[in-house]
Write a protein that holds these residues in place. Structure first.
Motif, PDB file in Angstrom:
ATOM      1  N   LEU A 147      50.418  35.126  34.437  1.00 43.18           N
ATOM      2  CA  LEU A 147      49.642  36.000  33.555  1.00 43.18           C
ATOM      3  C   LEU A 147      49.055  35.221  32.384  1.00 43.18           C
ATOM      4  CD1 LEU A 147      51.866  39.212  33.449  1.00 43.18           C
ATOM      5  CD2 LEU A 147      49.724  38.878  34.689  1.00 43.18           C
ATOM      6  N   ALA A 148      49.811  34.251  31.886  1.00 41.58           N
ATOM      7  CA  ALA A 148      49.315  33.427  30.778  1.00 41.58           C
ATOM      8  C   ALA A 148      48.077  32.641  31.204  1.00 41.58           C
ATOM      9  CB  ALA A 148      50.413  32.480  30.294  1.00 41.58           C
ATOM     10  N   VAL A 149      48.131  32.059  32.404  1.00 38.51           N
ATOM     11  CA  VAL A 149      46.996  31.272  32.900  1.00 38.51           C
ATOM     12  C   VAL A 149      45.793  32.178  33.170  1.00 38.51           C
ATOM     13  CG1 VAL A 149      46.162  29.873  34.822  1.00 38.51           C
ATOM     14  CG2 VAL A 149      48.424  29.440  33.855  1.00 38.51           C
ATOM     15  N   LEU A 150      46.021  33.297  33.847  1.00 37.34           N
ATOM     16  CA  LEU A 150      44.922  34.186  34.208  1.00 37.34           C
ATOM     17  C   LEU A 150      44.252  34.787  32.971  1.00 37.34           C
ATOM     18  CD1 LEU A 150      46.593  36.015  37.225  1.00 37.34           C
ATOM     19  CD2 LEU A 150      44.661  34.445  37.354  1.00 37.34           C
ATOM     20  N   SER A 151      45.056  35.236  32.024  1.00 37.58           N
ATOM     21  CA  SER A 151      44.489  35.880  30.839  1.00 37.58           C
ATOM     22  C   SER A 151      43.807  34.883  29.909  1.00 37.58           C
ATOM     23  CB  SER A 151      45.570  36.655  30.081  1.00 37.58           C
ATOM     24  OG  SER A 151      46.591  35.791  29.609  1.00 37.58           O
ATOM     25  N   ALA A 152      44.176  33.612  29.992  1.00 37.47           N
ATOM     26  CA  ALA A 152      43.545  32.589  29.151  1.00 37.47           C
ATOM     27  C   ALA A 152      42.132  32.270  29.605  1.00 37.47           C
ATOM     28  CB  ALA A 152      44.392  31.322  29.140  1.00 37.47           C
ATOM     29  N   ASP A 153      41.800  32.610  30.843  1.00 36.24           N
ATOM     30  CA  ASP A 153      40.456  32.374  31.366  1.00 36.24           C
ATOM     31  C   ASP A 153      39.492  33.387  30.737  1.00 36.24           C
ATOM     32  OD1 ASP A 153      38.108  32.130  32.778  1.00 36.24           O
ATOM     33  OD2 ASP A 153      39.052  32.178  34.755  1.00 36.24           O
ATOM     34  N   PRO A 154      38.490  32.962  29.997  1.00 35.93           N
ATOM     35  CA  PRO A 154      37.588  33.904  29.334  1.00 35.93           C
ATOM     36  C   PRO A 154      36.794  34.787  30.298  1.00 35.93           C
ATOM     37  CG  PRO A 154      36.745  31.658  29.179  1.00 35.93           C
ATOM     38  CD  PRO A 154      38.132  31.557  29.712  1.00 35.93           C
TER      39      PRO A 154
END
Length: 238
Positions: free
Chosen positions: A11-18
């Motif tokens: 979730l951290a990686v996915l949500s960090a993608d603008p």
């Protein structure tokens, strides 16, 4: 509830993608969701099935929540329902009236299971009769009776997020909606409704997924929550 490390990392990686928008939609309180996702500010939160929503934020602590009363006269609803919930709590050991803003709830999670369920069924019937003139719904969740706006369901959150993205010029080219209970079914319906009206969204890039093989409006299923975590990790690795 605990969030497995691999799920948190995904979730951290996915949500960090603008270019990616991530929302967690739950029946629990916004406080419980913030306790779980407080270090993931770019994850949007929808608590109490969408009654309280907090949009993604850029930094920790910047996410703010908003309550939607859905046109319900909660003062009038509380005047009728609150005394009934207090009486039920007094006669059922281990039960309690829970604070909801703006809704109402009675929990029998810590009561004797059989006695608590008997009392819950009777309370639900009494509340439905007493609150019939009001635009609310009495919902029987696991260990809890809750009074919520009559038009409230998780599908509203999905519809709102997708519609707002489109209005802001960020038409989604991939949609993944995952749920594990009957109250999640309207999320899938909202995806289909959006697809029916959307322009240029490939149908093969929208996935509705339920957890466990069962009758569902979702087009796909994953065996269990571990497989959900594996799928999120695979997406995050792309």
């Amino acid at each position: 509830a605990l969030l497995r490390p691999e799920v948190r990392a995904a979730l951290a990686v996915l949500s960090a993608d603008p270019k990616t928008t991530v929302y967690v939609v739950s029946g629990t309180t916004i406080e419980a969701l913030e306790a779980l996702f407080g270090d993931l500010p770019r994850v949007g939160l929808a608590a109490a099935s969408g009654l309280v929503q907090a949009a993604p934020a850029a930094t920790a602590g910047a996410r703010t929540s908003k309550v939607s009363e859905h046109g319900t006269d909660w003062a009038a609803v509380r005047a009728v329902a609150a005394p009934m919930l207090r009486r039920q709590a007094a006669r059922t050991n281990g039960s309690a009236v829970l604070k909801r803003d703006p809704g109402l709830a009675w929990s029998y999670y810590r009561a004797d299971p059989e006695w608590g369920r008997i009392q819950a069924l009777q309370l639900a019937r009494d509340l439905e009769a007493a609150l019939a003139p009001h635009d609310v719904e009495v919902v029987h969740r696991e260990g809890m009776i809750e009074v919520v706006p009559g038009r409230l369901h998780k599908g509203n959150v999905v519809k709102s997020v997708l519609t707002n993205l489109t209005k802001n010029g960020a038409k989604p080219d991939f949609v993944l909606t995952v749920g594990d209970s009957p109250v999640d079914e309207k999320m899938y319906s909202s995806v289909y409704s959006y697809l029916a009206d959307a322009e240029q969204l490939p149908l093969d890039r929208a996935f509705t997924v339920t957890v466990g093989k069962k009758a569902s409006r979702a087009l796909f299923y994953l065996n269990d929550h571990k497989h959900v975590g594996d799928a999120l990790a695979a997406l995050a690795a792309k």
